[in-house]
Design a protein around this motif. Sequence first.
Motif, short mmCIF file in Angstrom:
data_model
loop_
_atom_site.label_atom_id
_atom_site.label_comp_id
_atom_site.label_asym_id
_atom_site.label_seq_id
_atom_site.Cartn_x
_atom_site.Cartn_y
_atom_site.Cartn_z
N PRO A 115 -9.32 2.15 2.59
CA PRO A 115 -9.39 2.07 3.98
C PRO A 115 -8.69 1.22 3.61
O PRO A 115 -9.54 0.09 2.23
CB PRO A 115 -10.22 2.40 4.80
N GLU B 75 -12.42 -1.55 4.10
CA GLU B 75 -13.16 -1.87 3.01
C GLU B 75 -12.78 -2.22 1.76
O GLU B 75 -13.62 -2.63 1.55
CB GLU B 75 -13.06 -0.12 2.69
N GLU C 256 -5.95 3.57 10.18
CA GLU C 256 -7.42 3.87 9.55
C GLU C 256 -8.27 3.37 10.59
O GLU C 256 -8.49 2.22 11.17
CB GLU C 256 -7.17 2.91 8.13
N TYR D 273 -1.54 2.73 9.06
CA TYR D 273 -2.25 3.71 8.46
C TYR D 273 -3.55 4.56 8.82
O TYR D 273 -3.77 6.04 8.60
CB TYR D 273 -2.72 3.70 6.91
N LYS E 32 1.07 -1.06 0.27
CA LYS E 32 -0.12 0.14 0.38
C LYS E 32 0.91 1.14 0.02
O LYS E 32 0.47 1.92 -0.44
CB LYS E 32 -1.18 0.02 1.51
N GLY F 160 -4.52 -2.29 8.81
CA GLY F 160 -4.37 -0.80 8.43
C GLY F 160 -4.47 0.39 9.93
O GLY F 160 -4.25 1.81 9.27
N ALA F 161 -5.46 0.23 10.81
CA ALA F 161 -5.22 1.12 12.31
C ALA F 161 -4.11 0.86 12.48
O ALA F 161 -3.70 2.38 13.29
CB ALA F 161 -5.93 -0.08 13.11
N SER G 142 -7.79 -5.26 8.79
CA SER G 142 -8.50 -3.91 9.31
C SER G 142 -7.64 -3.74 10.82
O SER G 142 -7.23 -2.48 11.05
CB SER G 142 -9.17 -4.61 10.13
#
Length: 303
Positions: free
Chosen positions: A93, A96, A268, A266, A28, A262-263, A259
Motif C-alpha cells: 500500500p 505503508e 487502500e 487503489y 504504481k 492510495g485510497a 495515503s
Amino acid sequence: MTRASSAIPFAVACLGIATFALMDTTMKRLSIELGAYAAILWRQGMAAVMAGIFYFRERQPWPGRAAMRFHLMRGCAGAVMATTWFYGLARLPMAEAIALSFIAPIIALFLARLLLGETVGRESIIASLLGLAGVAVMLVARLGDGTDRHLDGVAAILFSAVLYAWNLILMRQQAQVARAIEVAFFQNAISGGWLLIALPFVWFALPSSVAIPHGDQWPLVVAGAALTVVSLFLLSWAYARAEAQALVPVEYTAFVWLSLWGAVFYAEAVTVTTLIGAVLIVAGCLFAAYGRRADLIKVEVGA
C-alpha cells in the motif's frame, strides 16, 4: 537563514513533494502492469526529452567538472533508487511504502558522518532507535496479518530509502553548482543512461521485465514523466535556496498525499500500525533535526 527567507523555498518544496506523490500514483499502475524496470526506463526517457527541450533552448554552457560529477553520481543512485522504490510500491500500500521510506533522513545522519565528517551525537542515536521501532511495528504487522506478506517489497523500499538518504546529500550539493532545469535534464538523462546500460543484463535474466507500453499506458508514461520534471525542478529550486535541515519536514507531507491517492485510486486503507510506525519514524527524524545544534546536512560545495 531566517524563517522568512526559507518560507518560500519551503512552500515550493511542499509543492514539489505533492507533485512527486501524484507521479508515484501513476507509476504504481505502470509498475504493476509493465514491471518496475520497464516503467522507470520509459519514464526516464520521456522525462529526459521533456527537460531537454527547455534545457537546450536556453543554450547554457555545458556543466563543469564539479556539476557533472554530481549529475553522474545522483543519476546512478537515482536509477537504482527509483527502480527498487517502484518495485516495492507495486507490492505494498502506498501509505505503508512511504512510511517505511521515512527512515531515509535518519540514515542520512550517518551518511553525513561517513561522507562529510559530521559528528553523530546522542540525538542521532535516539532518532535511529525511534526509526527502527517504527519499521519494526510495520514489519511485525505485515508478518502477522495472514495475507501475502510481500517482504520482498519491504526490502526493496528499505534499500531505496538508503539510496534516497545519499540522494538528500547529493541534492543539496548538486543544487549549489547547477541550475534547476539543468538538474532536471541531467538527472533523467543520466538515470535513463544507467538503466540502458543494465538493459542487456535485465533482458538476459528477466526478459519479461522489458516491456513496451501500449494503449492507455502511454498517457501514464507521459504524465509520470511530466510530473517528474516539474517535481525535480521545484525541489532543485528549493534546495538551492534553503538548507537541507529547513526542508526535512517537507518529506513527511508525502504521507498525506500518498495515503489520499492510495485510497482514491487503489482503495487502500491506512492501518493503525502504519500510522504508529510513521509517527515513530517522523518523531525520530524531527528529534534529530531540531534537537541538535549542528545542521542535519551542511554541505560545502565540492565536499
